[in-house]
Design a protein around this motif. Structure first.
Motif, PDB file in Angstrom:
ATOM      1  N   ALA A  12      38.784 -30.618  42.548  1.00 23.68           N
ATOM      2  CA  ALA A  12      38.244 -30.534  41.186  1.00 23.68           C
ATOM      3  C   ALA A  12      38.984 -31.430  40.210  1.00 23.68           C
ATOM      4  O   ALA A  12      38.614 -31.510  39.038  1.00 23.68           O
ATOM      5  CB  ALA A  12      38.310 -29.085  40.698  1.00 23.68           C
ATOM      6  N   ALA A  13      40.025 -32.140  40.661  1.00 16.64           N
ATOM      7  CA  ALA A  13      40.867 -32.919  39.752  1.00 16.64           C
ATOM      8  C   ALA A  13      40.083 -33.915  38.891  1.00 16.64           C
ATOM      9  O   ALA A  13      40.283 -33.967  37.666  1.00 16.64           O
ATOM     10  CB  ALA A  13      41.975 -33.627  40.537  1.00 16.64           C
ATOM     11  N   PRO A  14      39.183 -34.760  39.450  1.00 17.26           N
ATOM     12  CA  PRO A  14      38.445 -35.697  38.590  1.00 17.26           C
ATOM     13  C   PRO A  14      37.628 -34.988  37.512  1.00 17.26           C
ATOM     14  O   PRO A  14      37.555 -35.447  36.365  1.00 17.26           O
ATOM     15  CB  PRO A  14      37.538 -36.443  39.582  1.00 17.26           C
ATOM     16  CG  PRO A  14      38.246 -36.324  40.892  1.00 17.26           C
ATOM     17  CD  PRO A  14      38.873 -34.967  40.868  1.00 17.26           C
ATOM     18  N   MET A  15      37.022 -33.861  37.871  1.00 18.98           N
ATOM     19  CA  MET A  15      36.225 -33.119  36.913  1.00 18.98           C
ATOM     20  C   MET A  15      37.105 -32.496  35.823  1.00 18.98           C
ATOM     21  O   MET A  15      36.792 -32.576  34.624  1.00 18.98           O
ATOM     22  CB  MET A  15      35.433 -32.033  37.632  1.00 18.98           C
ATOM     23  CG  MET A  15      34.576 -31.166  36.727  1.00 18.98           C
ATOM     24  SD  MET A  15      33.680 -29.912  37.676  1.00 18.98           S
ATOM     25  CE  MET A  15      35.056 -28.943  38.324  1.00 18.98           C
ATOM     26  N   LEU A  16      38.222 -31.892  36.202  1.00 22.68           N
ATOM     27  CA  LEU A  16      39.130 -31.287  35.221  1.00 22.68           C
ATOM     28  C   LEU A  16      39.704 -32.339  34.283  1.00 22.68           C
ATOM     29  O   LEU A  16      39.840 -32.097  33.078  1.00 22.68           O
ATOM     30  CB  LEU A  16      40.264 -30.552  35.952  1.00 22.68           C
ATOM     31  CG  LEU A  16      39.877 -29.278  36.706  1.00 22.68           C
ATOM     32  CD1 LEU A  16      41.020 -28.813  37.591  1.00 22.68           C
ATOM     33  CD2 LEU A  16      39.471 -28.176  35.729  1.00 22.68           C
ATOM     34  N   ALA A  17      40.038 -33.504  34.823  1.00 18.22           N
ATOM     35  CA  ALA A  17      40.576 -34.576  33.988  1.00 18.22           C
ATOM     36  C   ALA A  17      39.549 -35.040  32.967  1.00 18.22           C
ATOM     37  O   ALA A  17      39.882 -35.300  31.806  1.00 18.22           O
ATOM     38  CB  ALA A  17      41.017 -35.742  34.865  1.00 18.22           C
ATOM     39  N   ALA A  18      38.288 -35.155  33.403  1.00 14.96           N
ATOM     40  CA  ALA A  18      37.223 -35.582  32.483  1.00 14.96           C
ATOM     41  C   ALA A  18      36.997 -34.545  31.386  1.00 14.96           C
ATOM     42  O   ALA A  18      36.815 -34.888  30.206  1.00 14.96           O
ATOM     43  CB  ALA A  18      35.937 -35.820  33.264  1.00 14.96           C
ATOM     44  N   ILE A  19      37.021 -33.261  31.742  1.00 14.63           N
ATOM     45  CA  ILE A  19      36.845 -32.200  30.738  1.00 14.63           C
ATOM     46  C   ILE A  19      37.999 -32.218  29.745  1.00 14.63           C
ATOM     47  O   ILE A  19      37.810 -32.051  28.534  1.00 14.63           O
ATOM     48  CB  ILE A  19      36.736 -30.830  31.427  1.00 14.63           C
ATOM     49  CG1 ILE A  19      35.477 -30.761  32.287  1.00 14.63           C
ATOM     50  CG2 ILE A  19      36.727 -29.711  30.385  1.00 14.63           C
ATOM     51  CD1 ILE A  19      35.382 -29.506  33.135  1.00 14.63           C
ATOM     52  N   VAL A  79      44.779 -37.851  38.963  1.00 12.87           N
ATOM     53  CA  VAL A  79      43.746 -38.885  38.889  1.00 12.87           C
ATOM     54  C   VAL A  79      44.348 -40.240  38.556  1.00 12.87           C
ATOM     55  O   VAL A  79      43.835 -41.288  38.963  1.00 12.87           O
ATOM     56  CB  VAL A  79      42.680 -38.485  37.843  1.00 12.87           C
ATOM     57  CG1 VAL A  79      41.758 -39.643  37.530  1.00 12.87           C
ATOM     58  CG2 VAL A  79      41.877 -37.298  38.359  1.00 12.87           C
ATOM     59  N   ALA A  80      45.463 -40.238  37.804  1.00 12.97           N
ATOM     60  CA  ALA A  80      46.087 -41.500  37.389  1.00 12.97           C
ATOM     61  C   ALA A  80      46.892 -42.171  38.494  1.00 12.97           C
ATOM     62  O   ALA A  80      47.237 -43.343  38.375  1.00 12.97           O
ATOM     63  CB  ALA A  80      46.996 -41.250  36.179  1.00 12.97           C
TER      64      ALA A  80
END
Length: 297
Positions: A12-19, A79-80
């Protein structure tokens, strides 16, 4: 925290980062190329798994809870990592290095996890990650791995491997995936890479269904992405069935993040090592060819 919770957070990391960046499920969904309802569903599932509330939702705003701030900060850091790693790779001293151009999907899903093994073949690789075909006349690359049908006029080509299409899905969505059942395609969204419909590689659902003699009118919806690795990440996150292909799905299948559904379908496209004829005569090209072949054996 158990392994299942860690896997859920990682996926879920990409989604959490975007939120966290947008403080909006809707804008985060737009960035990821998915529906807002899918984001809401994934967050609810994640909160249930963790037993914690991550966001406070009102009609006007979205706020992070203390638990939400912890996981979102971690997600942004995770994500980074890869973009920074890719940037470092492209800036390495190129004196004796082979400057190898690959697509972002191939780099993320296949080549980077195996990059350290090139030293065993006396190689030093500097990756040039781009999704358009590199212009060899600019002199900034030595070789490239291309996915296509060829030919590539004026360039030296080495066939690396053939490619097959293989639909994949998160094993969490189905308890016993059947490689023979075709009914499954009517139960989940179909995830697609837009590029495959216009680059002549036959990497799109329409061609897949033609090859297995199955119509597409039964499909509930089709969700498009601009990159194959993003599409596959969406499949890992449980957003539907992704149309995978050779080299991009092997590691996720081995790790248990994805399962195969439906039959494999051969395509006319292959993976090719391309370079200028001059570079093809060098020892470095021979070493590069042997290394890549070893990864595929």
């Amino acid at each position: 925290m158990n392994e299942s919770q860690l896997n859920r957070l990682t996926q879920a990391a990409p989604m959490l980062a975007a939120i966290a960046r947008e403080l909006s499920f809707t804008r985060a969904a737009e960035q990821l190329g998915i529906q807002q309802s899918a984001v809401s569903h994934r967050i609810r599932t994640l909160e249930q798994t963790l037993g914690l509330r991550l966001f406070e939702r009102t009609t006007r705003e979205l706020r992070l809870t203390p638990a939400g701030k912890i996981v979102c900060d971690a997600a942004q850091q995770a994500v980074a990592i890869w973009p920074k790693a890719l940037e470092q790779l492209t800036r390495l001293d190129a004196q004796e290095q082979i400057r190898l151009s690959v697509s972002s999907s191939l780099a993320m899903k296949w080549l980077i996890p195996q990059l350290s093994s090139c030293a065993q073949f006396g190689l030093s690789i500097a990756l040039n990650v781009e999704d358009q075909h590199s212009d060899f006349s600019l002199g900034n690359i030595d070789a490239a791995i291309r996915f296509g049908t060829g030919p590539y006029p004026g360039l030296h080509t080495v066939h690396l491997c053939h490619s097959q299409m293989q639909p994949v899905i998160s094993p969490r969505l189905i308890e016993q995936p059947s490689a023979q059942s075709e009914e499954i395609f009517s139960h989940f969204a179909l995830l697609s890479d837009r590029r495959g419909e216009r680059d002549g590689t036959q990497f799109y659902w329409g061609h897949y269904f033609e090859q297995i003699n199955l119509g597409t009118k039964h499909s509930p919806e089709q969700v498009f992405f601009d990159r194959a690795d993003l599409m596959l990440q969406a499949a890992i996150n449980g957003l539907g069935i992704g149309l995978g292909r050779t080299l991009l799905i092997e590691e996720d299948l081995k790790s248990g993040f994805l399962s195969c559904v439906g039959p494999k379908v051969k395509t006319d496209a292959s993976y090719w090592l391309v370079s200028t004829p001059d570079f093809a005569q060098t020892e470095r090209h021979a070493q590069l060819r042997h290394w890549l072949k070893s990864l595929l054996s």
